[in-house]
Scaffold this motif. Sequence first.
Motif, short mmCIF file in Angstrom:
data_model
loop_
_atom_site.label_atom_id
_atom_site.label_comp_id
_atom_site.label_asym_id
_atom_site.label_seq_id
_atom_site.Cartn_x
_atom_site.Cartn_y
_atom_site.Cartn_z
N PRO A 22 0.83 -1.21 0.00
CA PRO A 22 0.00 0.00 0.00
C PRO A 22 0.86 1.26 0.00
N GLN A 74 6.62 -2.33 7.39
CA GLN A 74 5.35 -1.60 7.34
C GLN A 74 4.18 -2.57 7.42
N LYS A 86 3.74 -3.70 10.93
CA LYS A 86 3.16 -2.64 11.74
C LYS A 86 1.64 -2.58 11.54
N ARG A 87 1.20 -2.74 10.28
CA ARG A 87 -0.24 -2.76 10.01
C ARG A 87 -0.90 -3.92 10.72
N GLN A 135 -1.33 -3.08 14.32
CA GLN A 135 -2.41 -2.12 14.54
C GLN A 135 -3.77 -2.81 14.47
N GLN A 147 -6.56 -6.85 7.18
CA GLN A 147 -7.68 -6.68 6.26
C GLN A 147 -7.32 -5.64 5.22
N ALA A 163 -7.76 -2.33 3.06
CA ALA A 163 -8.19 -1.04 3.60
C ALA A 163 -9.69 -0.81 3.43
N ARG A 188 -11.71 -2.46 6.05
CA ARG A 188 -11.48 -1.83 7.32
C ARG A 188 -12.39 -0.61 7.48
N VAL A 189 -12.48 0.16 6.40
CA VAL A 189 -13.29 1.39 6.46
C VAL A 189 -14.76 1.04 6.63
N GLY A 193 -15.42 -0.57 10.04
CA GLY A 193 -14.96 0.17 11.21
C GLY A 193 -13.90 -0.59 12.00
N ALA A 194 -13.21 -1.52 11.34
CA ALA A 194 -12.20 -2.30 12.03
C ALA A 194 -11.02 -1.41 12.43
N GLY A 195 -10.29 -1.85 13.40
CA GLY A 195 -9.12 -1.11 13.85
C GLY A 195 -9.49 0.00 14.82
N ARG A 196 -10.68 -0.02 15.30
CA ARG A 196 -11.19 0.93 16.29
C ARG A 196 -11.13 2.37 15.77
N GLY A 217 5.19 4.09 0.67
CA GLY A 217 4.22 3.91 1.75
C GLY A 217 4.53 4.72 3.00
N SER A 235 7.50 6.22 8.72
CA SER A 235 6.16 5.71 9.03
C SER A 235 6.22 4.61 10.10
N LEU A 236 7.37 3.95 10.21
CA LEU A 236 7.50 2.88 11.21
C LEU A 236 7.52 3.46 12.62
N ASN A 287 -4.81 7.03 8.46
CA ASN A 287 -5.78 6.44 7.55
C ASN A 287 -6.48 5.23 8.16
N ARG A 288 -5.73 4.51 8.96
CA ARG A 288 -6.25 3.25 9.48
C ARG A 288 -7.17 3.47 10.66
N LYS A 289 -7.09 4.64 11.26
CA LYS A 289 -7.89 4.88 12.46
C LYS A 289 -9.17 5.66 12.15
N ALA A 297 -11.81 5.36 10.30
CA ALA A 297 -13.13 4.81 10.10
C ALA A 297 -13.92 4.77 11.42
#
Lengths: 196, 120
Positions: A9, A159, A162-163, A166, A184, A186, A189-190, A193-196, B103, B108-109, B116-118, B120
């Motif tokens: 990504p 990376q 790390k994902r 998270q 998952q 992206a 996820r959106v 609503g995953a990932g809190r 990325g 980013s690490l 982006n991941r948070k 939603a």
Amino acid sequence: MASEQQRPPGWTNNPSAWNQRLPIVAVALAGFGIATYLSLFQLEVIAAVWEPFFGNGSRRVLTSSLSTVLPVPDAVLGAFGYLLDAVTGAIGGKDRWRRMPWIVIVFGIAVGPLGFISVLLVIAQPVLFGSFCTLCLASAVISVAIIGPAVDESLASLQHLKRVKQDGVSVWRAFWGLRMAQPQPAFERVSSGAGR
Amino acid sequence: MWARVASIAVGIWLMAAPAVLAYGDPAATNDRIFGPTAAAFAVIAMSQVVRALRWANLPIGAWLVVAPFLIGYETTAAVSSMASGIALAALAAVRGQVSDSFGGGWISLLRANDGNRKSA
């Protein structure tokens, strides 16, 4: 299509694509060839070593006290390092940055110290022994040149891990590429609503 | 790219200079340590993903500028060291083309979490 999916990504290129990895493997094998040749001289299998520029330089460097400080001659260790680079560079498919992070990390770890030690030996040649060794310099150039092209894959794998973390999935399982550990995509996820 | 190539050339020059200009220690040893080191950083920094490593040659360049005053060089060695140091420091600042994205890169690490991941 396939390359689209296998790209990490936010990346322009897939660092695990074969056109990125095969040149590294080829250059590592060339380094393996040079180091093997120098090993044969250090092990006294062959009596002379090719040296076009620095006269007696290669012989002085390759028979120096530093080269024999370990149980095996230093070129043997170099040959082993290049072989490790080539093998860990070749294992795995085009998506190994997420399917096999462990091999990518081993690859990155193999590439780094080999280059570092090569630079130290390039310094040691003139400073400690007053000579240069052409093929030793060629080997050092190879081992340093591999580093940049190789470490992008390590970044992609880190990376990825790390994902995974998270998402609350086991980093340990993801590191070994076990199937349930993939994060998952992206879009899921959106919507969920995953990932809190 | 040209800035990395030029940095490599400066590094190789430092390796050869003690023989070419016939000067001895401490200048010779200093140049034989930092020449290959600077060249190696420049080679690695050719790759876009680790382009930031070019900055490693800034302190090396600064050291080559001040070393003649601190550890005592003869004139030719001092001129070579200072010119090489200025060149390495200036070239370190030249970023060159970075057309690919990675990325968010290494930084980013270190970020606590990915916005982006948070969201939603």
